[in-house]
Enzyme design. Structure first.
Site, PDB file in Angstrom:
ATOM      1  N   LEU A   1       0.869  -1.171   0.000  1.00  0.00           N
ATOM      2  CA  LEU A   1       0.000   0.000   0.000  1.00  0.00           C
ATOM      3  C   LEU A   1       0.910   1.226   0.000  1.00  0.00           C
ATOM      4  CD1 LEU A   1      -2.699  -0.963   2.706  1.00  0.00           C
ATOM      5  CD2 LEU A   1      -2.967  -0.981   0.221  1.00  0.00           C
ATOM      6  N   ASP A   2       0.465   2.296  -0.642  1.00  0.00           N
ATOM      7  CA  ASP A   2       1.244   3.535  -0.633  1.00  0.00           C
ATOM      8  C   ASP A   2       1.426   4.019   0.803  1.00  0.00           C
ATOM      9  OD1 ASP A   2       0.942   3.483  -3.389  1.00  0.00           O
ATOM     10  OD2 ASP A   2      -0.796   4.818  -3.333  1.00  0.00           O
ATOM     11  N   MET A   3       2.439   4.823   0.977  1.00  0.00           N
ATOM     12  CA  MET A   3       2.720   5.346   2.328  1.00  0.00           C
ATOM     13  C   MET A   3       1.479   6.006   2.956  1.00  0.00           C
ATOM     14  SD  MET A   3       5.881   7.536   3.553  1.00  0.00           S
ATOM     15  CE  MET A   3       5.872   8.654   4.910  1.00  0.00           C
TER      16      MET A   3
ATOM     17  N   ARG B   1      -5.557   5.637  -6.999  1.00  0.00           N
ATOM     18  CA  ARG B   1      -5.281   7.086  -7.077  1.00  0.00           C
ATOM     19  C   ARG B   1      -5.251   7.548  -8.533  1.00  0.00           C
ATOM     20  NH1 ARG B   1      -3.484   8.765  -1.900  1.00  0.00           N
ATOM     21  NH2 ARG B   1      -2.989   6.941  -0.639  1.00  0.00           N
TER      22      ARG B   1
END
Ligand code: URA
Length: 257
Positions: free
Chosen positions: A123-125, A207
């Site tokens: 998962l992205d930060m 996103r």
């Protein structure tokens, strides 16, 4: 071994037990241990010809070792003796790597250090929500490989509120720089909040999809991985999956699904 409390019991990371599996064991004992059913139930399954080892139907009394592939009704199950899988509610601001060169907090800091586990996908930060960590490489591979198509559901808080046409575009496929996205599910939960379910795992996919329809993501939370949900798990908290959940995951990535 896979933590094996009864499905109704909750499990904490410290409750997992380890058992050596150094010599062959009876098939029904191994099946019972991973939570398929009681030994009696597993014996009945063997007698009914529903159990195969390395593709061959087995008889009652057959023995297996950790290297053998066991399947029930054509579905393969991981029998790794000391496998453990954690479910983490990843908080924003943590990176999904084992060690970060910039010294940022990682998801590994949030799980018990032994046995060593690694994140299943990433998962992205800034993305929050459910993340699996495991030491079972086979399970991790099947959960992340696009050919198994495991669904991941996200709640995307976006700028503005997408029109029906924009939601339809999310569903039908969005032209991104690395190709058109596969059909997805997308529904407006409330103004500015979109539930999106995808079964690909491209980099920053949700996103980028939301950017493409003109509604950039303000906050992104993963709310489901295949059959797994947990609305009680607080951000930053982790727990070991119970045996029934491991079986559900294995069924979700089973070729005979
Ligand atoms: N899609 C994204 O854009 N980010 C994530 O972290 C996961 C899915």
């Amino acid at each position: 071994m896979i933590p094996n409390p009864k499905p109704s019991e909750s499990a904490s990371p410290t409750e997992s037990t380890t058992a050596e599996w150094t010599s062959p064991e009876r098939v029904q004992k191994v099946l019972a241990r991973i939570g398929i059913g009681s030994r009696r139930v597993c014996e009945d399954m063997i007698e009914a010809g529903r159990v195969t080892v390395n593709g061959e139907t087995v008889q009652l009394g057959a023995k297996v070792g950790p290297e053998d592939d066991i399947a029930v009704d054509g579905r393969q199950y991981s029998t790794m003796p000391d496998a453990i899988t954690y479910l983490l509610n990843k908080p924003a601001g943590t990176v999904t790597t084992a060690a970060d060169t910039h010294g940022r907090p990682t998801v590994i800091d949030l799980v018990p250090s032994s046995p060593r586990v690694f994140p299943v996908g990433r998962l992205d930060m800034e993305t929050e929500g459910l993340l699996l960590l495991t030491n079972d490489g086979g399970l991790a591979h099947r959960l992340t490989h696009p050919s198994f198509g495991v669904e991941k559901e996200y709640l995307a808080h976006v700028k503005g509120s997408p029109s029906r046409g924009a939601l339809r575009s999310l569903r039908e496929g969005i032209e991104l720089e690395d190709g058109v996205t596969a059909p997805a599910q997308a529904a407006l939960v409330s103004p500015g909040l979109v539930r999106i379910t995808i079964h690909e795992g491209r980099n920053r996919q949700v996103r980028r999809m939301c950017d493409a329809i003109g509604h950039p993501v303000l906050r992104l939370v993963r709310s489901r991985i295949g059959p797994l949900v947990d609305s009680q798990l607080r951000p930053g908290k982790v727990r070991a999956l119970i045996a029934e959940e491991v079986l559900q995951l294995q069924r979700a990535v089973s070729p005979s699904r």
